[in-house]
Design an enzyme around this catalytic site. Structure first.
Site, PDB file in Angstrom:
ATOM      1  N   SER B  35       9.074  -3.195  -9.634  1.00 57.15           N
ATOM      2  CA  SER B  35       8.150  -2.525 -10.340  1.00 57.15           C
ATOM      3  C   SER B  35       8.537  -1.091 -10.253  1.00 57.15           C
ATOM      4  O   SER B  35       7.931  -0.261 -11.366  1.00 57.15           O
ATOM      5  CB  SER B  35       6.762  -2.836  -9.633  1.00 57.15           C
ATOM      6  OG  SER B  35       6.213  -4.271  -9.707  1.00 57.15           O
ATOM      7  N   GLU B  56       4.294  -2.458   4.801  1.00 54.05           N
ATOM      8  CA  GLU B  56       4.715  -0.883   4.535  1.00 54.05           C
ATOM      9  C   GLU B  56       4.572  -0.336   5.689  1.00 54.05           C
ATOM     10  O   GLU B  56       5.335   0.920   5.922  1.00 54.05           O
ATOM     11  CB  GLU B  56       3.370  -0.442   3.673  1.00 54.05           C
ATOM     12  CG  GLU B  56       3.428  -1.019   2.399  1.00 54.05           C
ATOM     13  CD  GLU B  56       2.621  -2.563   2.076  1.00 54.05           C
ATOM     14  OE1 GLU B  56       2.438  -2.986   2.983  1.00 54.05           O
ATOM     15  OE2 GLU B  56       3.142  -3.144   0.952  1.00 54.05           O
TER      16      GLU B  56
END
Lengths: 277, 313
Positions: B35, B56
């Site tokens: 993406s 993350e």
């Protein structure tokens, strides 16, 4: 490198002396974390005074072994090790947690010589350790990376993110040591979050695991050698320890995670730790 | 407007170019490489590309460890997750120790429009501006994106790159001399200044056209560096035009508008209006969302008229 009996005796005496200094320091400051500092004493001393390839004259040397005290609240014991190892003057320990000091409440890499990574918020050290370990491969170095984890700390989910990544990358130069003292801030680990065997979980995540008596210099030194010899992937050493080790009324009691030491308790603690070097 | 180029494609291409020039550059993805277009790095430099999966915190803390060993990691996730999910190591490791990590937050603002409010990033500037030692860049077109990537790598210290998912009209030529902290006056004007950041800069330019047709002369400034802010240009705008409208694809609280207002309040208070969000948006076509929430040329022009009324009142 095997540890000699003489060296073992020397480091045991050093640990006993550091415990006394720790109590002096935290009593004088009336702030700081005695329990978790006392439990990782032998782990840190064995690493800094026997196992790790480090040079206090060159604390930022690119090829040095790294240590991340992921349970950053044990900073006082880390500072005692660094000072006695020669990274900064022993006299500077008296500035702990004081304004303008290089010795912050939690380890600060950009202020304190010998601190490889700032820590404090729990659960971040293992990921950073994976990054450091992987960097050795990318930069053509052969150093090892040691990460000291708390057994309460591994309740943080990020630890298991790191455990997965280390397994994926097969970081053979990464050694995590679990300071398995069974107690956290609010109570025993079993009370707060009963989660069973940490070692079995790391095994399930693809890690090699070893166990050690976390208060035996001899045992720790031998287990660190075993861990270093294992290059096929990351290693977790479950080091069985006692929170508050060496001060009987602190041992295994969660209230001593971060409680200020009273004058009465100070006297009792010093009596328990004796005076002989 | 002329040709449209996807910001994320420009970013992905720039990473590869950078990787060719600098062997210390590594790229870490949290399962958004396809993406964000950062994944293209993998084909060229597989030994310097890491996909850590959907984690993350791990990604940013791992990058901190790498930066402490002399590498230059670029971490990649959606901008809504960079701080709100991955923020602890950004604060306590990367910014605190001034580590050389480049945080690339893609799909900023409303640009991931159809995925809805959970995927819109409208608070990241407010969160990041409060972190010491961090530089915050928000490029407006493909050329500026490439320049920002190279400038971020050349700067020793942490940088946040706020990147759009959208394609944006080309504003700059290749020769454009990008400098961190130095904004660009894209259009001269005397009655008010529109200070914008990110791809919405082209909406600000379109608003200035609308205003010109009404006889209103609006200056337009591309404030690509939100931190450190180009205070000199903000004060020039204040002194020379006497009114300012800030424009950002972000909450009006704590972002570019807040930064500009802080400068003005301390030095030259003048009438000011804020174009930005005050609520969660929703799923929808991107241009339609911008229009509904007052972030298109028409919405900006309306705020310009309001600030002029205030100035003359």
């Amino acid at each position: 490198m095997n540890i000699t009996q003489a060296k073992t005796a020397e480091l045991e005496a050093l640990c006993q002396g550091m415990r006394r200094e720790l109590i002096d320091l935290l009593y004088e400051r009336q702030t700081g974390h005695p329990g978790g500092s006392l439990s990782c004493c032998e782990i840190l001393v064995t690493l800094y005074f026997h196992t790790m390839r480090i040079d206090p004259e060159h604390p930022d040397s690119p090829g040095r072994d790294r240590l991340i005290l992921s349970k950053g609240h044990a900073a006082p014991m880390l500072y005692l090790c660094l000072a006695h190892r020669g990274f900064f003057p022993v006299e500077e320990l008296a500035t702990l947690r004081k304004i303008d000091s290089r010795l912050q409440g939690h380890p600060c890499a950009h202020k304190t010589p010998g601190v490889d990574l700032s820590t404090g918020p729990l659960g971040l050290g293992l990921s950073a350790g994976v990054g450091m370990a992987e960097s050795a491969r990318l930069t053509g170095s052969d150093y090892d990376v040691y990460v000291v984890l708390g057994d309460g700390e591994i309740q943080e989910g990020a630890v298991w993110e790191a455990a997965m990544t280390a397994n994926k990358l097969k970081t053979g130069n990464l050694i995590a040591i679990l300071d398995d003292n069974g107690v956290q801030l609010d109570g025993t680990v079993e009370e707060i979050m009963p989660a069973g065997s940490a070692a079995q979980k790391f095994e399930a995540f693809g890690w090699h695991t070893l166990t050690a008596d976390g208060h035996s210099i001899e045992d720790l030194a031998a287990v660190f050698e075993q861990a270093k010899a294992c290059r096929s992937g990351p290693v977790l050493i479950d080091a069985r320890t006692v929170k508050g080790k060496g001060v009987p009324f602190m041992e295994g009691r969660s209230i001593w995670h971060g409680r200020p030491i009273s004058a009465e308790d100070y006297t009792l603690a010093k009596q328990a730790l004796g005076g002989a070097q | 407007m002329n040709r449209q180029i996807e910001i994320r494609q420009a970013y992905g291409d720039a990473l590869i170019k950078l990787g060719e020039q600098n062997p210390r550059v590594v790229v870490i993805d949290a399962d958004v490489g396809s993406s964000a277009k950062s994944g293209g790095f993998d084909a060229k430099f597989p030994e310097r590309h890491y996909n850590v999966g959907i984690s993350e915190v791990d990604m940013n803390a791992m990058a901190a460890g790498m930066a402490s060993c002399g590498l230059i990691p670029f971490t990649n996730t959606f901008s809504v997750f960079m701080l709100l999910r991955g923020g602890d190591p950004v604060n306590s490791l990367i910014c605190y120790d001034r580590l050389n990590v480049k945080l690339a937050g893609t799909f900023c603002g409303l640009s991931d429009s159809f995925d809805g409010a959970s995927h819109h990033s409208t608070s990241d500037l407010a969160l990041l501006r409060a972190l010491p030692n961090l530089t915050v860049l928000c490029p407006c077109d493909a050329v500026e994106t490439e320049k920002a990537v190279f400038a971020a790598a050349a700067l020793e210290g942490p940088v946040y790159l706020r990147l759009s998912r959208a394609a944006a009209p080309a504003i700059f030529e290749r020769e454009y001399p990008f400098r961190i902290g130095k904004s660009v006056r894209l259009r001269q004007g005397s009655q008010l200044s529109i200070i914008a950041t990110g791809t919405i800069v082209h909406q600000a330019l379109a608003a200035a056209e609308l205003l010109e047709a009404e006889g209103i002369s609006a200056r337009v400034v591309d404030m690509h560096t939100v931190k450190p802010l180009d205070a000199e240009e903000v004060l020039s705008c204040a002194c020379e035009t006497g009114a300012i409208v800030t424009v950002e694809e972000h909450s009006i609280y704590g972002g570019l508008g807040g930064a500009v207002a802080e400068v003005l309040a301390a030095d030259t208070p003048i009438p000011m209006e804020f174009v930005g969000l005050t609520q969660y948006a929703e799923s929808g076509d991107y241009p339609a969302l911008l229009a509904k929430y007052g972030l298109d040329a028409g919405g900006i022009a309306a705020k310009a008229r309001a600030v002029l009324a205030h100035k003359s009142g």
